[in-house]
Design a protein around this motif. Structure first.
Motif, mmCIF file in Angstrom:
data_model
loop_
_atom_site.group_PDB
_atom_site.id
_atom_site.type_symbol
_atom_site.label_atom_id
_atom_site.label_comp_id
_atom_site.label_asym_id
_atom_site.label_seq_id
_atom_site.Cartn_x
_atom_site.Cartn_y
_atom_site.Cartn_z
ATOM 1 N N MET A 40 61.906 -15.199 9.476
ATOM 2 C CA MET A 40 62.120 -14.131 10.454
ATOM 3 C C MET A 40 61.904 -14.669 11.869
ATOM 4 N N ARG A 41 62.959 -14.632 12.691
ATOM 5 C CA ARG A 41 62.804 -15.056 14.086
ATOM 6 C C ARG A 41 62.685 -13.830 14.974
ATOM 7 N N ILE A 42 61.532 -13.707 15.613
ATOM 8 C CA ILE A 42 61.232 -12.540 16.443
ATOM 9 C C ILE A 42 62.322 -12.271 17.475
ATOM 10 N N ASP A 43 62.801 -13.365 18.116
ATOM 11 C CA ASP A 43 63.731 -13.170 19.227
ATOM 12 C C ASP A 43 65.163 -12.907 18.783
ATOM 13 N N GLU A 44 65.380 -12.805 17.478
ATOM 14 C CA GLU A 44 66.724 -12.469 16.999
ATOM 15 C C GLU A 44 66.804 -11.049 16.460
ATOM 16 N N LEU A 45 65.641 -10.396 16.313
ATOM 17 C CA LEU A 45 65.615 -9.056 15.718
ATOM 18 C C LEU A 45 66.130 -8.008 16.693
ATOM 19 N N LYS A 46 66.849 -7.034 16.132
ATOM 20 C CA LYS A 46 67.406 -5.979 16.986
ATOM 21 C C LYS A 46 66.782 -4.627 16.637
ATOM 22 N N ALA A 47 66.562 -3.809 17.658
ATOM 23 C CA ALA A 47 65.983 -2.476 17.453
ATOM 24 C C ALA A 47 66.773 -1.708 16.397
ATOM 25 N N GLY A 48 66.049 -1.109 15.460
ATOM 26 C CA GLY A 48 66.692 -0.347 14.394
ATOM 27 C C GLY A 48 66.835 -1.129 13.095
ATOM 28 N N GLU A 49 66.720 -2.451 13.205
ATOM 29 C CA GLU A 49 66.871 -3.324 12.031
ATOM 30 C C GLU A 49 65.659 -3.169 11.100
ATOM 31 N N GLU A 50 65.934 -3.081 9.795
ATOM 32 C CA GLU A 50 64.840 -3.013 8.831
ATOM 33 C C GLU A 50 64.617 -4.381 8.210
ATOM 34 N N VAL A 51 63.353 -4.743 8.034
ATOM 35 C CA VAL A 51 62.995 -6.063 7.537
ATOM 36 C C VAL A 51 61.997 -5.909 6.395
ATOM 37 N N LYS A 52 62.154 -6.721 5.346
ATOM 38 C CA LYS A 52 61.093 -6.803 4.336
ATOM 39 C C LYS A 52 60.330 -8.074 4.652
ATOM 40 N N TYR A 53 59.134 -7.919 5.183
ATOM 41 C CA TYR A 53 58.384 -9.067 5.666
ATOM 42 C C TYR A 53 57.429 -9.606 4.604
#
Lengths: 272, 164
Positions: B1-14
């Motif tokens: 998971m790259r923090i600076d590639e995530l977009k608002a609204g995106e769901e992630v299973k971390y």
């Protein structure tokens, strides 16, 4: 009445309020299809299967005791309640969320007591104990407005709606909204909490207040805050108003909110 | 998971590590810094989860756990960022100031479901106390999670999922 039996019933009700989902809320969650819906749905069964609380914030407990004038108990009701809370919280995987003094040490009491207890004498031989498991996040949204006595219904509605609009997303919506109108400042706050103890679809006995409840329900849902504040699903699940006579110069308006879980309970006992 | 590639609204299973802390622990960290005391933990590169778990059912595995109100933690946010924290996890809307901070520091704010603490406890594979044990549920814990549900609420460009 025997304190042992009251305590046993209270303990059971306290544990169930923390672990079992309110049936009406469950039906709403089951219909919800927005973000995190799987987690919210599975949470209900995991809590029940494992005896875990539905929320880690197992709250400060608030009790509203209506004690009939013929009810005699072999122990003060306050101590019975605090013992019930302490035992329920020590014997279950709940969280201790009470600190001893609010300003200086803020040291955890390590048993989740004291609870907040209001005892109100009533006529008869019934002991009616209602309680809320109140999380801190929703409690921080409590508000008191000392309105001008000339304020109209629209101003009352605007205060409530603006408050929920600005802060509702922080208190785990869809919310339950309790409103206290009239009395004194403290009485209005108490009434707003009592309003939260009512059944979800119960309406005020006075048709004018009942209509106001319906209107607020509709207008608050128009805010589209939704589950988790993410815009999908209902914004409020219930609105209840409790009112009381007030002073000619005052119009106290108190708002209390509860999170979607709506953890509460009630025990009714008769002194024969 | 790259923090600076995530977009608002995106769901992630971390899956990975989270540092659990809330009001009291952050207040104490602030106090440590003001008095030039050495912090009992490193925050560089960490994700902070605003939470305080319920007690463990068996003394080992993690008890019910879930996010607390993030808006209350805003006053400590710049402190965390300056200590190297890359993201925070909590519940609810945060102020416009926080949105600006996320943009300025290139950090992310995630939400995770509130009122789903029994479910979330199943995503926690291990838990250990890292510091301030005397604070009980408000101590700092390290948890390792698997498929922990997150939703990007504020991204590094200052986009947010919350209206208004």
């Amino acid at each position: 009445m025997e304190s042992v039996s009251i305590k046993r019933k209270l303990k059971k009700a306290i544990v169930e309020a923390n672990v079992f989902m309110n049936e009406e809320v469950r039906r709403v969650v089951e219909k919800y299809a927005g973000p995190f819906n799987e987690a919210l749905k599975e949470n209900i069964s995991v809590a029940q299967e494992e005896g875990l609380p539905l929320c880690q914030d197992t709250g400060m407990l608030e009790f509203f005791v209506f004690q009939g004038h013929n009810v005699r108990i072999d122990q003060p009701i306050e101590s019975i309640i605090n013992e019930a809370v302490e035992e329920a919280y020590l014997e279950n995987p709940f969280r201790f969320s009470i600190v001893s003094d609010p300003l200086f040490s803020r040291k955890n009491t390590g048993n989740n007591v004291p609870a907040v207890i209001h005892v109100m004498p009533v006529e008869g031989n019934v002991l009616d104990i209602r309680f809320l498991v109140k999380g801190g996040g929703s409690e921080n949204l409590s508000r008191l407005y000392m309105l001008s006595p000339g304020a109209d219904i629209d101003e009352v509605k605007t205060r409530i709606i603006e408050h929920v609009k600005n802060n509702g997303a922080m208190a785990c919506p869809p919310l339950h909204v309790g409103i206290g109108v009239g009395g004194s400042s403290d009485k209005a706050m108490l009434l707003s909490k009592l309003a939260l103890t009512k059944d979800l679809h119960e309406r005020n006995a006075d048709p004018r207040y009942a209509r106001l409840e319906e209107e607020l329900l509709e207008e608050l849902n128009g805010l589209r805050i939704g589950f988790q504040g993410l815009g999908k699903g209902p914004t409020v699940l219930s609105v209840h108003i409790e009112w009381s006579p007030t002073h000619i110069a005052t119009l106290p308006l108190a708002v209390s909110v509860d999170c979607y879980l709506c953890r509460k309970g009630r025990i009714l006992l008769e002194d024969r | 998971m790259r923090i600076d590639e995530l977009k608002a609204g995106e769901e992630v299973k971390y899956s990975g590590e989270l540092l659990v802390m809330r009001d009291a622990a952050q207040k104490r960290i602030k106090n440590f810094i003001e008095r030039n005391k050495t912090l009992p933990l490193k925050l560089e590169g960490k994700i902070v989860f605003y939470a305080g778990p319920a007690r463990s059912p068996d003394g080992k595995k993690c008890g019910a756990i879930g996010p607390t109100t993030s808006a209350r933690m805003d006053e400590y946010l710049e402190m965390l960022y300056s200590l190297g924290v890359v993201a925070t996890v909590g519940k609810g809307k945060r102020s416009n100031w926080v949105v600006d901070m996320c943009r300025k520091w290139k950090r992310v704010y995630f939400v995770t479901p509130s009122g789903a603490a029994a479910y979330l406890s199943r995503c926690v594979k291990s838990i250990e106390t890292v510091a301030f044990e005397d604070l009980g549920p408000e101590a700092i814990y390290r948890i390792h999670v698997k498929d922990f549900p997150l939703l990007v609420a504020i991204d590094v460009w200052g986009n947010t999922v919350f209206a208004g």
